[in-house]
Design a protein around this motif. Structure first.
Motif, mmCIF file in Angstrom:
data_model
loop_
_atom_site.group_PDB
_atom_site.id
_atom_site.type_symbol
_atom_site.label_atom_id
_atom_site.label_comp_id
_atom_site.label_asym_id
_atom_site.label_seq_id
_atom_site.Cartn_x
_atom_site.Cartn_y
_atom_site.Cartn_z
ATOM 1 N N GLY A 94 0.818 -1.213 0.000
ATOM 2 C CA GLY A 94 0.000 0.000 0.000
ATOM 3 C C GLY A 94 0.847 1.257 0.000
ATOM 4 N N VAL A 95 1.930 1.241 0.771
ATOM 5 C CA VAL A 95 2.840 2.395 0.804
ATOM 6 C C VAL A 95 3.488 2.583 -0.571
ATOM 7 C CG1 VAL A 95 4.996 3.278 1.799
ATOM 8 C CG2 VAL A 95 3.251 2.254 3.284
ATOM 9 N N VAL A 96 3.918 1.489 -1.194
ATOM 10 C CA VAL A 96 4.514 1.569 -2.532
ATOM 11 C C VAL A 96 3.489 2.129 -3.516
ATOM 12 C CG1 VAL A 96 5.394 0.182 -4.462
ATOM 13 C CG2 VAL A 96 6.214 -0.243 -2.136
ATOM 14 N N TRP A 97 2.246 1.672 -3.407
ATOM 15 C CA TRP A 97 1.194 2.137 -4.304
ATOM 16 C C TRP A 97 0.988 3.646 -4.156
ATOM 17 C CZ3 TRP A 97 0.013 -2.833 -5.887
ATOM 18 C CH2 TRP A 97 -0.756 -2.940 -7.045
ATOM 19 N N ILE A 98 1.043 4.129 -2.917
ATOM 20 C CA ILE A 98 0.865 5.564 -2.682
ATOM 21 C C ILE A 98 2.046 6.364 -3.222
ATOM 22 C CG2 ILE A 98 0.760 7.323 -0.860
ATOM 23 C CD1 ILE A 98 -0.965 5.321 0.744
ATOM 24 N N LEU A 99 3.260 5.853 -3.027
ATOM 25 C CA LEU A 99 4.458 6.568 -3.477
ATOM 26 C C LEU A 99 4.611 6.556 -5.003
ATOM 27 C CD1 LEU A 99 7.006 5.427 -0.748
ATOM 28 C CD2 LEU A 99 5.760 7.598 -0.902
ATOM 29 N N GLN A 100 4.015 5.562 -5.675
ATOM 30 C CA GLN A 100 4.031 5.450 -7.138
ATOM 31 C C GLN A 100 5.439 5.579 -7.734
ATOM 32 O OE1 GLN A 100 1.406 5.125 -9.650
ATOM 33 N NE2 GLN A 100 0.365 4.273 -7.873
ATOM 34 N N PRO A 101 6.350 4.632 -7.427
ATOM 35 C CA PRO A 101 7.683 4.703 -8.047
ATOM 36 C C PRO A 101 7.557 4.506 -9.558
ATOM 37 C CG PRO A 101 7.369 2.605 -6.950
ATOM 38 C CD PRO A 101 6.171 3.449 -6.607
ATOM 39 N N GLY A 102 8.590 4.904 -10.274
ATOM 40 C CA GLY A 102 8.581 4.800 -11.724
ATOM 41 C C GLY A 102 8.469 3.367 -12.210
ATOM 42 N N VAL A 103 8.071 3.224 -13.454
ATOM 43 C CA VAL A 103 7.903 1.900 -14.062
ATOM 44 C C VAL A 103 9.277 1.263 -14.242
ATOM 45 C CG1 VAL A 103 7.007 0.646 -16.055
ATOM 46 C CG2 VAL A 103 5.840 2.709 -15.254
ATOM 47 N N PRO A 104 9.496 0.040 -13.718
ATOM 48 C CA PRO A 104 10.805 -0.612 -13.856
ATOM 49 C C PRO A 104 11.013 -1.152 -15.276
ATOM 50 C CG PRO A 104 9.291 -2.039 -12.667
ATOM 51 C CD PRO A 104 8.571 -0.742 -12.894
ATOM 52 N N ASP A 105 12.259 -1.412 -15.606
ATOM 53 C CA ASP A 105 12.609 -1.914 -16.941
ATOM 54 C C ASP A 105 12.017 -3.292 -17.224
ATOM 55 O OD1 ASP A 105 14.078 0.368 -17.440
ATOM 56 O OD2 ASP A 105 15.952 -0.505 -16.698
ATOM 57 N N TRP A 106 11.846 -4.123 -16.191
ATOM 58 C CA TRP A 106 11.346 -5.477 -16.394
ATOM 59 C C TRP A 106 9.840 -5.535 -16.617
ATOM 60 C CZ3 TRP A 106 7.799 -6.511 -12.684
ATOM 61 C CH2 TRP A 106 7.915 -5.856 -11.470
ATOM 62 N N TRP A 107 9.122 -4.437 -16.428
ATOM 63 C CA TRP A 107 7.668 -4.422 -16.584
ATOM 64 C C TRP A 107 7.312 -4.631 -18.049
ATOM 65 C CZ3 TRP A 107 3.795 -5.162 -13.543
ATOM 66 C CH2 TRP A 107 2.511 -4.781 -13.903
ATOM 67 N N PHE A 108 6.524 -5.665 -18.352
ATOM 68 C CA PHE A 108 6.257 -6.058 -19.731
ATOM 69 C C PHE A 108 4.922 -5.564 -20.268
ATOM 70 C CE2 PHE A 108 4.950 -9.378 -16.866
ATOM 71 C CZ PHE A 108 3.687 -9.712 -17.308
ATOM 72 N N LEU A 109 4.063 -5.002 -19.415
ATOM 73 C CA LEU A 109 2.778 -4.469 -19.870
ATOM 74 C C LEU A 109 2.900 -2.977 -20.166
ATOM 75 C CD1 LEU A 109 0.413 -6.247 -17.303
ATOM 76 C CD2 LEU A 109 0.822 -6.882 -19.671
ATOM 77 N N GLU A 110 1.821 -2.399 -20.639
ATOM 78 C CA GLU A 110 1.792 -0.958 -20.874
ATOM 79 C C GLU A 110 2.069 -0.225 -19.563
ATOM 80 O OE1 GLU A 110 1.277 0.591 -23.833
ATOM 81 O OE2 GLU A 110 1.210 -1.359 -24.814
ATOM 82 N N ASP A 111 2.686 0.941 -19.657
ATOM 83 C CA ASP A 111 3.056 1.690 -18.461
ATOM 84 C C ASP A 111 1.861 2.044 -17.579
ATOM 85 O OD1 ASP A 111 5.624 1.532 -19.321
ATOM 86 O OD2 ASP A 111 5.875 3.676 -19.722
#
Length: 160
Positions: A94-111
């Motif tokens: 939940g904390v990560v969701w609130i902070l919204q870090p940038g999209v990582p390189d390994w993410w394979f779906l749309e941003d």
């Protein structure tokens, strides 16, 4: 005087209906969304059971099975630790969701699919975790070291 009592009775019944059904509908939604779905459904049934026999009938086995599961969940120290660790992990998500870090390189779906839902999802995850931790503390205090309450077993009409 009688008319005033009728109006207050109507307001009470309407309040029970609105609150109970709202909790049930939100609980059903929270079964697939982040949130304490079963807890909200049970709370809605508890409210509706003040007015409806069918709600009392559904609430009784739900409550018995919930107490049984809660007692089993705090039967051993490893179970308590695993439950607390799971709640804290969900809270950290939940904390990560609130902070919204940038999209990582390994993410394979749309941003836009990265941590979708935004702050609302994060707050819901944290709220669910807090509720879980409160329920773990409640279960430890109520059930730890005591006999496990029985599960609800439906009695068949043709048995016997």
């Amino acid at each position: 005087m009688a008319a005033k009592e009728r109006v207050s009775g109507w307001i009470r019944r309407t309040g029970i209906e609105v609150i109970g059904w709202t909790l049930v509908v939100l609980g059903v939604a929270a079964l697939v969304l982040p949130g304490p779905g079963l807890l909200m459904v049970a709370a809605g049934l508890a409210v509706l059971s003040q007015q409806y026999h069918w709600a009392r009938r559904y609430l009784k086995p739900l409550k018995a099975n919930a107490y049984h599961a809660a007692a089993l969940g705090v039967k051993t120290i490893p179970r308590i630790i695993a439950s607390c660790a799971s709640a804290l992990f969900i809270m950290s998500l939940g904390v990560v969701w609130i902070l919204q870090p940038g999209v990582p390189d390994w993410w394979f779906l749309e941003d836009e699919w990265w941590l979708f839902g935004g702050v609302g999802t994060g707050v819901s995850l944290i709220g669910s975790s807090v509720i879980a931790l409160v329920l773990i503390v409640y279960s430890v205090r109520r059930f730890r070291g005591k006999p496990i309450p029985p599960r609800w077993h439906r009695v068949r009409a043709d048995a016997g």
